[in-house]
Scaffold this motif. Structure first.
Motif, PDB file in Angstrom:
ATOM      1  N   TYR A 146     145.871 -57.909  14.579  1.00 44.21           N
ATOM      2  CA  TYR A 146     145.932 -56.730  13.719  1.00 44.21           C
ATOM      3  C   TYR A 146     145.409 -55.532  14.488  1.00 44.21           C
ATOM      4  O   TYR A 146     144.388 -55.616  15.189  1.00 44.21           O
ATOM      5  N   SER A 147     146.093 -54.407  14.353  1.00 44.90           N
ATOM      6  CA  SER A 147     145.618 -53.181  14.989  1.00 44.90           C
ATOM      7  C   SER A 147     144.331 -52.734  14.308  1.00 44.90           C
ATOM      8  O   SER A 147     144.048 -53.123  13.168  1.00 44.90           O
ATOM      9  N   PRO A 148     143.527 -51.902  14.961  1.00 47.47           N
ATOM     10  CA  PRO A 148     142.291 -51.419  14.329  1.00 47.47           C
ATOM     11  C   PRO A 148     142.536 -50.712  13.001  1.00 47.47           C
ATOM     12  O   PRO A 148     141.751 -50.867  12.061  1.00 47.47           O
ATOM     13  N   VAL A 149     143.633 -49.942  12.897  1.00 47.83           N
ATOM     14  CA  VAL A 149     143.919 -49.241  11.644  1.00 47.83           C
ATOM     15  C   VAL A 149     144.227 -50.239  10.537  1.00 47.83           C
ATOM     16  O   VAL A 149     143.722 -50.127   9.408  1.00 47.83           O
TER      17      VAL A 149
ATOM     18  N   ALA B 199     143.336 -53.389  10.408  1.00 45.01           N
ATOM     19  CA  ALA B 199     142.113 -54.139  10.110  1.00 45.01           C
ATOM     20  C   ALA B 199     141.185 -53.341   9.208  1.00 45.01           C
ATOM     21  O   ALA B 199     140.564 -53.890   8.290  1.00 45.01           O
ATOM     22  N   GLU B 200     141.093 -52.026   9.456  1.00 40.73           N
ATOM     23  CA  GLU B 200     140.244 -51.174   8.622  1.00 40.73           C
ATOM     24  C   GLU B 200     140.795 -51.112   7.190  1.00 40.73           C
ATOM     25  O   GLU B 200     140.048 -51.173   6.210  1.00 40.73           O
ATOM     26  N   ARG B 201     142.108 -51.001   7.067  1.00 40.58           N
ATOM     27  CA  ARG B 201     142.713 -50.981   5.738  1.00 40.58           C
ATOM     28  C   ARG B 201     142.470 -52.293   5.004  1.00 40.58           C
ATOM     29  O   ARG B 201     142.196 -52.298   3.788  1.00 40.58           O
TER      30      ARG B 201
ATOM     31  N   TRP C 105     139.974 -54.285   5.427  1.00 41.00           N
ATOM     32  CA  TRP C 105     138.544 -54.304   5.105  1.00 41.00           C
ATOM     33  C   TRP C 105     138.274 -53.466   3.842  1.00 41.00           C
ATOM     34  O   TRP C 105     137.537 -53.886   2.959  1.00 41.00           O
TER      35      TRP C 105
ATOM     36  N   THR D  20     132.836 -49.274   2.010  1.00 39.24           N
ATOM     37  CA  THR D  20     133.135 -50.642   2.442  1.00 39.24           C
ATOM     38  C   THR D  20     131.917 -51.570   2.409  1.00 39.24           C
ATOM     39  O   THR D  20     132.045 -52.747   2.748  1.00 39.24           O
TER      40      THR D  20
END
Length: 600
Positions: A313-316, A318-320, A322, A423
């Motif tokens: 998963y890209s960082p973006v 993964a952040e979504r 999360w 988060t």
């Protein structure tokens, strides 16, 4: 039954016609457990209240069916229901509006009061745990809700209206006069007039409806007698809903007084008018939670792989993910506390309106935007990550789709402006809190600077929407809010979750939507600026599903019938529902009419 020192409600029932037949047993004087912490001292019985000797066992309907048999069965089931209530912890909400009488508009609100908490009968009488722990909101059900002209509303009185007399409602303590048969919705009922026997204090006086099949009490209205020396019993109309086969639970109480006159005896001043509604839901919350957990364990092996084929998963992304996890945790915890309705058809209707806004504003939001319904009366809308939450009370009063779109646009604007959920809620240990701490843990509020950005974006979303030609009706609704905001702060400006729509008595930040609003005319029958409370959504009290009302439109006869933002009488359409719990913990209902069991 000795009742709490609470000011209660009324509904006048008129005279006792002498033609009715009694169902009675020999009188007995007993003392029942207290219904709340504070009690009235017993008073002497009036000799003049002794009724004439009634005829026992008067026939109610059909061969072999007597009024006495109906009442005895109903009385047994009332005691059983009261014992069953000890195992439930439903949510209870009371909202009160004080009125002044206007010659054209009828009752017009002048102030309001609010309580929300969890009901507990496990100690043998009603106790509460308030959900509102913030200044001005955190008063318990056994504390004074508010003060008006020296008139104190005590919430214990509202809870007492869930039962006419839980342990003494039988022929030993009351006279029951059979009146007629009647239909409430499609449920056939026997109707009785009721009054207490001499020496029974804190007792119910009024009328009851007993459903014809299993003889459950489904409705009662009246008051409690005799009147206490230093407080008042109010009139009320209490309804029950068929939550499961053979189980009718308290669901709604409407209360009103039209003229409580000043009296030094009762500590009142002036003439007071008010209307109030008490709603109860969330009876099956624990059952739903256990069923859901069990079903998840059973189907674990059937979970499908929904990955896109990528091995990372890209960082973006993964952040979504999360943020979505934090969002789901909060939604689940609020639903478990009985504050949020489970996902259902109403959410899909709301999401379609949001989709209209996204398409016309050329938005492509991922993850997709969801909608949920907060089950409370105060008018709030806020976002939990990419989920827009709108309250039942706010949906109720919206007069058209354009005003609904405006409220949802406010939540969508927060998402567009990139204001995600904190988060920290992705850590599940933060969900391990008591139900009464949910609003303390999840305030979900924006800063004033953020609210300014959100309001500006809301206006732009609506101006670019398919509702652009209907913005005059939106402005009219906002003008009506401005006109009522100062007298209805608990309805329009709650501070227990999200940002209030009202600040300093005015709608904040949506000024451009007011520019083309027509002049507000409360006396104009053809101008519908807002609807009364209870106009749109109804709540199923067992597992909290919400659904839209399907009532036909009504032509208004006078301005007094407009009643914008007002508490009004509710008349549930009773029906027999056979609820079946599916593997997911959801419930399906199959209505059944009583028409077939009537002998013609």
């Amino acid at each position: 039954m000795l009742r709490s020192s609470a000011l209660r409600y009324l509904v006048l029932l008129g005279l006792w016609p002498g033609l009715f037949l009694y169902a009675q047993a020999p009188a007995a004087k007993t003392t029942a457990p207290p219904r709340s912490a504070t009690q009235h001292p017993p008073g002497p019985a009036s000799a003049s209240s002794t009724p004439a000797a009634p005829a026992a066992g008067a026939a109610a309907s059909g061969p072999g069916l007597t009024a006495a048999a109906i009442i005895d069965t109903m009385a047994r089931q009332e005691k059983q229901l009261y014992q069953m209530m000890k195992s439930y912890h439903p949510v209870v909400e009371t909202y009160i509006q004080d009125f002044r009488l206007d010659p054209v508009l009828g009752d017009v609100p002048i102030s309001d009061h609010y309580y929300l908490g969890q009901l507990d009968y496990s100690h043998g009488y009603a106790q509460d745990q308030t959900y509102l722990n913030h200044p001005g909101w955190g008063m318990g059900i056994l504390s004074a809700v508010s003060h008006f002209y020296s008139l104190h509303y005590l919430s214990a009185g509202f809870v007492d209206m869930l039962f006419p007399d839980p342990m003494r409602f039988d022929r030993a303590h009351y006279y029951f006069k059979y009146l007629r048969q009647d239909f409430l919705g499609n449920v056939r009922c026997y109707v009785f007039n009721v009054r207490p026997k001499p020496g029974v204090h804190g007792a119910f006086l009024g009328r009851i409806w007993v459903e014809a099949r299993q003889k459950h009490l489904v409705r009662f209205n009246g008051t409690f007698v005799p009147q206490p020396l230093f407080s008042r019993y109010f009139h009320f109309d209490s309804w029950r809903i068929n939550a499961r086969p053979g189980l009718w639970v308290p669901a709604f109480v409407y209360s009103e007084e039209s003229d409580i006159k000043g009296s030094t005896m009762f500590g009142l001043a002036g003439h007071t008018r008010f209307g109030a509604e008490t709603r109860i839901w969330g009876y099956g919350l624990e059952i739903a939670h256990h069923a859901s957990t069990a079903s998840q364990m059973i189907v674990e092996g059937a979970v499908q792989d929904r990955s896109s084929g990528a091995d990372a998963y890209s960082p973006v992304v993964a952040e979504r993910m999360w943020q979505r996890e934090a969002e789901d945790n909060v939604l689940h915890r609020m639903q478990k506390a009985g504050l949020l309705a489970p996902p259902g058809p109403v959410d899909k209707t709301l999401e379609q309106v949001v989709n209209n806004l996204e398409i016309t504003n050329h938005l492509n939001i991922q993850p997709h935007v969801r909608c949920r319904v907060l089950l409370v009366t105060p008018m709030v809308v806020f976002n939990i990550g990419h989920t827009i939450v709108i309250s039942r009370g706010l949906v109720d009063v919206l007069p058209n789709e354009a005003t609904l779109a405006t409220m949802l646009a406010h939540g969508l604007a927060a998402i567009v402006k990139g204001m995600p959920i904190d988060t920290k809620f992705a850590f599940y240990d933060r969900m391990l809190i008591p139900d009464d701490k949910v609003f303390t843990q999840f305030r979900l509020q924006h800063t004033p600077k953020q609210e300014t950005l959100i309001n500006t974006e809301t206006v732009q979303l609506m101006q670019n929407s398919p509702y652009e030609s209907k913005l005059a009706s939106v402005g009219l609704f906002l003008e009506a809010m401005n006109a009522r905001a100062q007298v209805l702060p608990h309805l329009m400006g709650p501070n227990f979750i999200g940002n209030p729509l009202i600040h300093n008595g005015k709608v904040q930040g949506l000024g451009p939507l007011l520019r083309n609003a027509p002049k507000l005319q409360f006396a104009n029958v053809k101008q519908i600026e807002a609807l009364p409370l209870g106009s749109r959504l109804q709540v199923q009290p067992w597992l909290d599903q919400v659904e839209m009302f399907k009532a036909p439109p009504v032509t208004l006869l006078s301005a007094a019938e407009k009643m914008p933002f007002q508490v009004t009488p509710q008349r549930p359409y009773l029906q027999r529902n056979q609820f079946q719990m599916a593997a997911t913990g959801s419930v399906s209902a199959t209505p059944s009419s009583d028409t077939s069991d009537i002998t013609h």
